[in-house]
Motif scaffolding. Structure first.
Motif, PDB file in Angstrom:
ATOM      1  N   ALA A   1     -19.984   7.218  -2.623  1.00 24.62           N
ATOM      2  CA  ALA A   1     -20.524   6.004  -3.234  1.00 24.62           C
ATOM      3  C   ALA A   1     -21.730   5.448  -2.479  1.00 24.62           C
ATOM      4  N   PHE A   2     -21.959   5.921  -1.221  1.00 30.76           N
ATOM      5  CA  PHE A   2     -23.004   5.327  -0.395  1.00 30.76           C
ATOM      6  C   PHE A   2     -23.836   6.401   0.305  1.00 30.76           C
ATOM      7  N   ASP A   3     -25.063   6.007   0.619  1.00 28.75           N
ATOM      8  CA  ASP A   3     -25.967   6.881   1.363  1.00 28.75           C
ATOM      9  C   ASP A   3     -26.020   6.500   2.843  1.00 28.75           C
ATOM     10  N   LEU A   4     -25.617   5.269   3.148  1.00 25.44           N
ATOM     11  CA  LEU A   4     -25.722   4.775   4.514  1.00 25.44           C
ATOM     12  C   LEU A   4     -24.573   3.806   4.770  1.00 25.44           C
ATOM     13  N   ILE A   5     -23.924   3.958   5.918  1.00 25.11           N
ATOM     14  CA  ILE A   5     -22.868   3.032   6.328  1.00 25.11           C
ATOM     15  C   ILE A   5     -23.284   2.395   7.645  1.00 25.11           C
ATOM     16  N   TYR A   6     -23.235   1.070   7.680  1.00 25.47           N
ATOM     17  CA  TYR A   6     -23.633   0.281   8.848  1.00 25.47           C
ATOM     18  C   TYR A   6     -22.401  -0.435   9.376  1.00 25.47           C
ATOM     19  N   MET A   7     -22.122  -0.302  10.672  1.00 24.04           N
ATOM     20  CA  MET A   7     -20.969  -0.977  11.266  1.00 24.04           C
ATOM     21  C   MET A   7     -21.359  -1.458  12.660  1.00 24.04           C
ATOM     22  N   SER A   8     -21.772  -2.707  12.752  1.00 25.24           N
ATOM     23  CA  SER A   8     -22.230  -3.283  14.010  1.00 25.24           C
ATOM     24  C   SER A   8     -21.193  -4.270  14.543  1.00 25.24           C
ATOM     25  N   GLY A   9     -20.784  -4.079  15.798  1.00 26.92           N
ATOM     26  CA  GLY A   9     -19.878  -5.011  16.440  1.00 26.92           C
ATOM     27  C   GLY A   9     -18.431  -4.902  16.012  1.00 26.92           C
ATOM     28  N   VAL A  10     -18.063  -3.850  15.305  1.00 27.00           N
ATOM     29  CA  VAL A  10     -16.692  -3.693  14.812  1.00 27.00           C
ATOM     30  C   VAL A  10     -15.899  -2.701  15.663  1.00 27.00           C
ATOM     31  N   ALA A  11     -16.500  -1.581  16.007  1.00 26.44           N
ATOM     32  CA  ALA A  11     -15.791  -0.516  16.725  1.00 26.44           C
ATOM     33  C   ALA A  11     -15.086  -0.995  17.995  1.00 26.44           C
ATOM     34  N   PRO A  12     -15.692  -1.906  18.806  1.00 20.28           N
ATOM     35  CA  PRO A  12     -14.994  -2.342  20.022  1.00 20.28           C
ATOM     36  C   PRO A  12     -13.684  -3.076  19.760  1.00 20.28           C
TER      37      PRO A  12
ATOM     38  N   ARG B   1     -16.549   9.731   5.928  1.00 19.89           N
ATOM     39  CA  ARG B   1     -16.864  11.079   5.440  1.00 19.89           C
ATOM     40  C   ARG B   1     -16.672  11.147   3.916  1.00 19.89           C
ATOM     41  N   ARG B   2     -15.626  10.518   3.440  1.00 20.99           N
ATOM     42  CA  ARG B   2     -15.357  10.519   1.995  1.00 20.99           C
ATOM     43  C   ARG B   2     -16.385   9.689   1.221  1.00 20.99           C
ATOM     44  N   LEU B   3     -16.801   8.583   1.792  1.00 20.58           N
ATOM     45  CA  LEU B   3     -17.654   7.641   1.071  1.00 20.58           C
ATOM     46  C   LEU B   3     -19.124   8.032   1.059  1.00 20.58           C
ATOM     47  N   LEU B   4     -19.543   8.842   2.021  1.00 24.67           N
ATOM     48  CA  LEU B   4     -20.965   9.151   2.143  1.00 24.67           C
ATOM     49  C   LEU B   4     -21.404  10.260   1.198  1.00 24.67           C
ATOM     50  N   SER B   5     -22.633  10.123   0.730  1.00 23.69           N
ATOM     51  CA  SER B   5     -23.247  11.200  -0.039  1.00 23.69           C
ATOM     52  C   SER B   5     -23.516  12.384   0.884  1.00 23.69           C
ATOM     53  N   GLU B   6     -23.954  13.471   0.332  1.00 20.42           N
ATOM     54  CA  GLU B   6     -24.075  14.731   1.102  1.00 20.42           C
ATOM     55  C   GLU B   6     -24.950  14.576   2.335  1.00 20.42           C
ATOM     56  N   ARG B   7     -26.026  13.831   2.230  1.00 20.06           N
ATOM     57  CA  ARG B   7     -26.931  13.660   3.368  1.00 20.06           C
ATOM     58  C   ARG B   7     -26.879  12.240   3.916  1.00 20.06           C
ATOM     59  N   GLY B   8     -25.763  11.568   3.731  1.00 21.50           N
ATOM     60  CA  GLY B   8     -25.625  10.196   4.205  1.00 21.50           C
ATOM     61  C   GLY B   8     -25.511  10.110   5.716  1.00 21.50           C
ATOM     62  N   GLY B   9     -25.701   8.888   6.229  1.00 23.72           N
ATOM     63  CA  GLY B   9     -25.630   8.687   7.674  1.00 23.72           C
ATOM     64  C   GLY B   9     -24.891   7.414   8.029  1.00 23.72           C
ATOM     65  N   VAL B  10     -24.477   7.325   9.299  1.00 22.54           N
ATOM     66  CA  VAL B  10     -23.726   6.180   9.801  1.00 22.54           C
ATOM     67  C   VAL B  10     -24.479   5.573  10.982  1.00 22.54           C
ATOM     68  N   TYR B  11     -24.577   4.246  10.985  1.00 18.76           N
ATOM     69  CA  TYR B  11     -25.115   3.506  12.117  1.00 18.76           C
ATOM     70  C   TYR B  11     -23.999   2.603  12.631  1.00 18.76           C
ATOM     71  N   LEU B  12     -23.614   2.772  13.902  1.00 16.76           N
ATOM     72  CA  LEU B  12     -22.595   1.891  14.463  1.00 16.76           C
ATOM     73  C   LEU B  12     -22.921   1.573  15.908  1.00 16.76           C
ATOM     74  N   THR B  13     -22.364   0.479  16.388  1.00 18.92           N
ATOM     75  CA  THR B  13     -22.542   0.083  17.776  1.00 18.92           C
ATOM     76  C   THR B  13     -21.192   0.130  18.484  1.00 18.92           C
ATOM     77  N   ALA B  14     -21.223   0.412  19.781  1.00 22.99           N
ATOM     78  CA  ALA B  14     -19.999   0.465  20.577  1.00 22.99           C
ATOM     79  C   ALA B  14     -20.363   0.222  22.033  1.00 22.99           C
ATOM     80  N   PHE B  15     -19.393  -0.216  22.813  1.00 17.79           N
ATOM     81  CA  PHE B  15     -19.591  -0.384  24.244  1.00 17.79           C
ATOM     82  C   PHE B  15     -19.328   0.939  24.951  1.00 17.79           C
ATOM     83  N   LEU B  16     -20.172   1.251  25.920  1.00 19.54           N
ATOM     84  CA  LEU B  16     -19.964   2.442  26.749  1.00 19.54           C
ATOM     85  C   LEU B  16     -19.811   2.014  28.202  1.00 19.54           C
ATOM     86  N   GLU B  17     -18.781   2.513  28.843  1.00 21.18           N
ATOM     87  CA  GLU B  17     -18.558   2.196  30.244  1.00 21.18           C
ATOM     88  C   GLU B  17     -19.071   3.339  31.104  1.00 21.18           C
TER      89      GLU B  17
END
Length: 214
Positions: free
Chosen positions: A162-173, A188-204
């Protein structure tokens, strides 16, 4: 003798449409549920998640503008994009898109905070119906303590691809590993064949995958 069939004339009738527009604009300016900045409607301070910095209108808008620029550069955000914003809050990213791109093919923001979703519907979907906001029934200690747990049977309420791009900022932590696994499977299910994901996370730094310390 009463005179019938005559309409009482009001002196403002010839400009009634202009008066109505002016009154609507005045009501919008007096609406305490919205903050105006450079002609852009922003959510009130109590709906801006992310700390005290987001109370600054310039910082709030600048953050949105920056992320839109990154999405355009890295993942091809354009007027033809179908975008899912997971943890959208009151629509910070949507505000950035409206400011910098305008209408896109589809924007859908989901969040557990009913008040934030209602604000987005009222002030952003009202400006552009291609921007949708949906309350997500997922457990959250602060915003939705009685929500459903993120288990193996969890699914976002959208069809495949259903989507070409998924954005998830400040949720993963705020998610544990098992919950992230469920989300990633859904992405993986929601993205189109060439879709992409943008997310933020903390790295220690120097953290080990086997490190179980708090």
């Amino acid at each position: 003798m009463a005179r019938r069939g005559l309409r009482r004339h009001r002196p403002w009738d010839p400009v009634s449409s202009e008066v109505r527009r002016a009154l609507r604009a005045l009501r919008a300016r007096l609406d305490r549920s919205v903050v105006w900045y450079e002609g852009t409607p922003l959510p009130p301070f109590d709906l801006r998640a992310g700390g005290f910095l987001y109370r600054d209108n310039g910082f709030f808008v600048g953050y949105a503008d920056r992320d839109v620029a990154l999405l355009a550069e890295w993942l091809g955000l354009s007027e033809q994009t179908r975008l899912l914003d997971v943890g959208c809050g009151a629509g910070r990213l949507a505000i950035g898109i409206l400011r910098n791109v305008g209408s896109i093919r589809r924007y859908c923001g989901v969040d557990v905070d009913d008040r934030a979703i209602e604000w987005g519907r009222r002030h952003l979907s009202g400006r552009d119906p291609s921007f949708e906001f949906l309350a997500l029934d997922v457990a959250n200690e602060r915003y939705r303590p009685d929500g459903a747990a993120i288990g193996e049977g969890f699914r976002f309420p959208f069809p495949d691809a259903a989507f070409d791009l998924i954005y998830m900022s400040g949720v993963a932590p705020h998610l544990v590993a098992e919950e992230l696994t469920v989300y990633f499977r859904e992405f993986r299910r929601l993205l189109s064949e060439r879709g992409g994901v943008y997310l933020t996370a903390f790295l220690e730094e120097r953290a080990s995958y086997d490190d179980q310390s708090p």
